[in-house]
Design an enzyme around this catalytic site. Structure first.
Site, PDB file in Angstrom:
ATOM      1  N   SER A  45       0.806  -1.222   0.000  1.00  0.00           N
ATOM      2  CA  SER A  45       0.000   0.000   0.000  1.00  0.00           C
ATOM      3  C   SER A  45       0.842   1.275   0.000  1.00  0.00           C
ATOM      4  O   SER A  45       0.514   2.213  -0.731  1.00  0.00           O
ATOM      5  CB  SER A  45      -0.968   0.001   1.188  1.00  0.00           C
ATOM      6  OG  SER A  45      -1.996  -0.933   0.942  1.00  0.00           O
ATOM      7  N   THR A  95      -5.373  -3.310   7.768  1.00  0.00           N
ATOM      8  CA  THR A  95      -5.363  -4.661   7.222  1.00  0.00           C
ATOM      9  C   THR A  95      -5.368  -5.690   8.355  1.00  0.00           C
ATOM     10  O   THR A  95      -5.490  -5.334   9.535  1.00  0.00           O
ATOM     11  CB  THR A  95      -4.186  -4.843   6.219  1.00  0.00           C
ATOM     12  OG1 THR A  95      -4.334  -6.105   5.592  1.00  0.00           O
ATOM     13  CG2 THR A  95      -2.817  -4.762   6.883  1.00  0.00           C
ATOM     14  N   LYS A 128      -9.295  -5.212  11.127  1.00  0.00           N
ATOM     15  CA  LYS A 128     -10.449  -4.560  10.483  1.00  0.00           C
ATOM     16  C   LYS A 128     -11.687  -4.499  11.385  1.00  0.00           C
ATOM     17  O   LYS A 128     -12.426  -3.523  11.360  1.00  0.00           O
ATOM     18  CB  LYS A 128     -10.791  -5.259   9.158  1.00  0.00           C
ATOM     19  CG  LYS A 128      -9.708  -5.059   8.106  1.00  0.00           C
ATOM     20  CD  LYS A 128     -10.066  -5.698   6.776  1.00  0.00           C
ATOM     21  CE  LYS A 128      -8.896  -5.582   5.810  1.00  0.00           C
ATOM     22  NZ  LYS A 128      -9.186  -6.118   4.482  1.00  0.00           N
ATOM     23  N   GLY A 188     -14.363 -15.947   5.340  1.00  0.00           N
ATOM     24  CA  GLY A 188     -13.618 -15.049   6.227  1.00  0.00           C
ATOM     25  C   GLY A 188     -14.035 -13.598   6.033  1.00  0.00           C
ATOM     26  O   GLY A 188     -15.085 -13.311   5.443  1.00  0.00           O
ATOM     27  N   TYR A 219      -3.222 -12.164  -5.195  1.00  0.00           N
ATOM     28  CA  TYR A 219      -2.710 -11.474  -6.377  1.00  0.00           C
ATOM     29  C   TYR A 219      -1.248 -11.820  -6.656  1.00  0.00           C
ATOM     30  O   TYR A 219      -0.527 -12.279  -5.775  1.00  0.00           O
ATOM     31  CB  TYR A 219      -2.886  -9.958  -6.266  1.00  0.00           C
ATOM     32  CG  TYR A 219      -2.144  -9.323  -5.117  1.00  0.00           C
ATOM     33  CD1 TYR A 219      -2.742  -9.187  -3.880  1.00  0.00           C
ATOM     34  CD2 TYR A 219      -0.834  -8.876  -5.265  1.00  0.00           C
ATOM     35  CE1 TYR A 219      -2.066  -8.623  -2.824  1.00  0.00           C
ATOM     36  CE2 TYR A 219      -0.149  -8.301  -4.205  1.00  0.00           C
ATOM     37  CZ  TYR A 219      -0.770  -8.188  -2.978  1.00  0.00           C
ATOM     38  OH  TYR A 219      -0.099  -7.631  -1.924  1.00  0.00           O
TER      39      TYR A 219
HETATM   40  N1  LIG Z   1      -6.690  -8.607  -3.437  1.00  0.00           N
HETATM   41  C1  LIG Z   1      -7.067  -7.986  -2.347  1.00  0.00           C
HETATM   42  O1  LIG Z   1      -7.206  -6.758  -2.313  1.00  0.00           O
HETATM   43  C2  LIG Z   1      -7.382  -8.774  -1.113  1.00  0.00           C
HETATM   44  C3  LIG Z   1      -8.069  -8.154  -0.058  1.00  0.00           C
HETATM   45  C4  LIG Z   1      -8.352  -8.893   1.086  1.00  0.00           C
HETATM   46  C5  LIG Z   1      -7.946 -10.240   1.165  1.00  0.00           C
HETATM   47  N2  LIG Z   1      -7.282 -10.812   0.119  1.00  0.00           N
HETATM   48  C6  LIG Z   1      -6.908 -12.253   0.192  1.00  0.00           C
HETATM   49  O2  LIG Z   1      -8.081 -13.004   0.475  1.00  0.00           O
HETATM   50  C7  LIG Z   1      -7.763 -14.164   1.221  1.00  0.00           C
HETATM   51  C8  LIG Z   1      -8.680 -14.302   2.444  1.00  0.00           C
HETATM   52  O3  LIG Z   1      -8.485 -13.237   3.344  1.00  0.00           O
HETATM   53  P1  LIG Z   1      -9.407 -13.116   4.664  1.00  0.00           P
HETATM   54  O4  LIG Z   1      -8.947 -11.880   5.364  1.00  0.00           O
HETATM   55  O5  LIG Z   1     -10.840 -13.249   4.304  1.00  0.00           O
HETATM   56  O6  LIG Z   1      -8.932 -14.383   5.495  1.00  0.00           O
HETATM   57  P2  LIG Z   1      -9.651 -15.091   6.763  1.00  0.00           P
HETATM   58  O7  LIG Z   1     -10.625 -14.176   7.407  1.00  0.00           O
HETATM   59  O8  LIG Z   1      -8.529 -15.660   7.566  1.00  0.00           O
HETATM   60  O9  LIG Z   1     -10.484 -16.318   6.095  1.00  0.00           O
HETATM   61  C9  LIG Z   1      -9.835 -17.376   5.474  1.00  0.00           C
HETATM   62  C10 LIG Z   1     -10.851 -18.301   4.801  1.00  0.00           C
HETATM   63  O10 LIG Z   1     -10.106 -19.235   4.019  1.00  0.00           O
HETATM   64  C11 LIG Z   1     -10.524 -20.565   4.366  1.00  0.00           C
HETATM   65  N3  LIG Z   1      -9.351 -21.427   4.194  1.00  0.00           N
HETATM   66  C12 LIG Z   1      -8.097 -21.228   4.687  1.00  0.00           C
HETATM   67  N4  LIG Z   1      -7.277 -22.216   4.264  1.00  0.00           N
HETATM   68  C13 LIG Z   1      -8.021 -23.040   3.489  1.00  0.00           C
HETATM   69  C14 LIG Z   1      -7.740 -24.238   2.774  1.00  0.00           C
HETATM   70  N5  LIG Z   1      -6.519 -24.786   2.762  1.00  0.00           N
HETATM   71  N6  LIG Z   1      -8.740 -24.824   2.077  1.00  0.00           N
HETATM   72  C15 LIG Z   1      -9.973 -24.262   2.068  1.00  0.00           C
HETATM   73  N7  LIG Z   1     -10.315 -23.149   2.727  1.00  0.00           N
HETATM   74  C16 LIG Z   1      -9.334 -22.539   3.442  1.00  0.00           C
HETATM   75  C17 LIG Z   1     -11.017 -20.481   5.787  1.00  0.00           C
HETATM   76  O11 LIG Z   1     -11.893 -21.577   6.016  1.00  0.00           O
HETATM   77  P3  LIG Z   1     -12.284 -22.090   7.511  1.00  0.00           P
HETATM   78  O12 LIG Z   1     -13.410 -21.213   7.975  1.00  0.00           O
HETATM   79  O13 LIG Z   1     -12.685 -23.500   7.314  1.00  0.00           O
HETATM   80  O14 LIG Z   1     -11.033 -21.935   8.354  1.00  0.00           O
HETATM   81  C18 LIG Z   1     -11.724 -19.110   5.760  1.00  0.00           C
HETATM   82  O15 LIG Z   1     -13.005 -19.212   5.206  1.00  0.00           O
HETATM   83  C19 LIG Z   1      -6.276 -14.062   1.562  1.00  0.00           C
HETATM   84  O16 LIG Z   1      -5.560 -14.877   0.665  1.00  0.00           O
HETATM   85  C20 LIG Z   1      -5.961 -12.590   1.338  1.00  0.00           C
HETATM   86  O17 LIG Z   1      -4.599 -12.411   0.965  1.00  0.00           O
HETATM   87  C21 LIG Z   1      -6.991 -10.108  -1.008  1.00  0.00           C
END
Ligand SMILES: NC(=O)c1ccc[n+]([C@@H]2O[C@H](COP(=O)([O-])OP(=O)(O)OC[C@H]3O[C@@H](n4cnc5c(N)ncnc54)[C@H](OP(=O)(O)O)[C@@H]3O)[C@@H](O)[C@H]2O)c1
Length: 264
Positions: free
Chosen positions: A17, A60, A64, A123, A209
């Site tokens: 960022s 981040t 949040k 998540g 990404y």
């Molecule tokens: N491009 C962008 O601007 C942007 C913005 C935000 C986030 N992201 C990306 O989005 C992703 C999620 O972020 P978050 O903040 O939502 O994370 P989070 O709140 O920790 O949630 C993670 C989710 O992934 C699931 N999960 C984790 N490992 C898994 C696996 N091996 N197989 C299947 N499901 C799995 C978890 O399932 P359970 O409930 O079963 O544990 C949960 O639903 C990350 O990779 C992050 O880098 C990108």
């Protein structure tokens, strides 16, 4: 006086960022600087924000929800998501927004019209994406590895399943919002579940990404159009930038910020 902006996270060292926001500030000759702040205790976020004299912040993982709870005022879709990624000072108050949700919608515009989305994961990111889609009257179904996080979606009348009880339909867009594929080679759901869905889908989006994840690779093999999370990251940043600087970012600013994002 030079305005100070910041990203709070833990960890925060990896965040791109600052390079993206500073490129935008430089492009419009804004007298401001954007830095990183490693924050241990999310409950102190508003205090630290004010004490350091910041004019705006991004927030981040894992802060949040704390940022939401500590803001003076929460605006827009963030009220429903109950998590925010942006703070700005407005009339002396700490005002919070969620730009992840509209950033995602902007990122999928390149697919054209989508009507029925399968969202993998439950998540924080899935909460923002599902409510953004719902607000646009796009049908969304959530599929998660485990049942535990599904209550939020049920409470918002969003159909949600765990792998065990999933009843698939035909979807035009499939989104990976899990962290599967980020630092490992996992698919976000078992291949037996995902592949038949991809065979009938047209578009796939991965929030991760900068790489072709196993999910995007499988989607490509099944003739889906694929897109990674770069535009989502970019547009959430652009929307925050507009709030920070009180300006409208035109195409040139957006491209300057994209260039900043891709540096180093
Ligand atoms: N491009 C962008 O601007 C942007 C913005 C935000 C986030 N992201 C990306 O989005 C992703 C999620 O972020 P978050 O903040 O939502 O994370 P989070 O709140 O920790 O949630 C993670 C989710 O992934 C699931 N999960 C984790 N490992 C898994 C696996 N091996 N197989 C299947 N499901 C799995 C978890 O399932 P359970 O409930 O079963 O544990 C949960 O639903 C990350 O990779 C992050 O880098 C990108």
């Amino acid at each position: 006086m030079t305005k100070k902006f910041v990203i709070f996270g833990n960890p925060v060292a990896h965040s791109k960022s600052p390079q993206m926001q500073n490129a935008g500030l430089k492009y419009i000759n804004f007298d401001g600087v954007y830095e990183k702040h490693h924050l241990e205790d999310g409950n102190t976020i508003k205090e630290v924000f004010l004490q350091n004299g910041y004019s705006g912040a991004n927030i981040t993982v894992p802060h949040k929800e704390f940022a939401f709870a500590n803001a003076d005022i929460v605006k827009g879709i963030a009220k429903e998501i109950e998590a925010v990624n942006t703070y700005v000072i407005e009339e002396g108050k700490v005002v919070a927004y969620n730009t992840d949700a509209p950033g995602f919608l902007k990122a999928i515009e390149s697919f054209g019209k989508v009507q029925n989305v399968l969202l993998l994961g439950a998540g924080g990111t899935a909460k923002a994406i599902s409510l953004a889609l719902k607000e646009k009257n796009i049908k969304v179904t959530v599929l998660n590895r485990s049942e535990g996080k599904l209550d939020f979606f049920k409470n918002h009348n969003i159909t949600s399943y765990s792998w065990e009880n999933f009843k698939p339909e035909i979807y035009d867009l499939v989104v990976n919002s899990t962290s599967a594929g980020l630092k490992d080679d996992y698919l976000p759901a078992p291949k037996e579940i995902i592949e038949p869905i991809l065979k009938n889908a047209s578009f796939t989006f991965d929030c991760i990404y900068g790489k072709v994840t196993p999910f995007l690779a499988l989607a490509s093999k099944n003739n889906c159009q694929i897109k990674d999370g770069e535009d989502m990251l970019l547009y959430q940043g652009v929307l925050a930038f507009e709030l920070f600087t009180n300006t409208k970012a035109d195409k040139m600013v957006v491209e300057a910020m994209r260039k900043g994002l891709k540096q180093g």
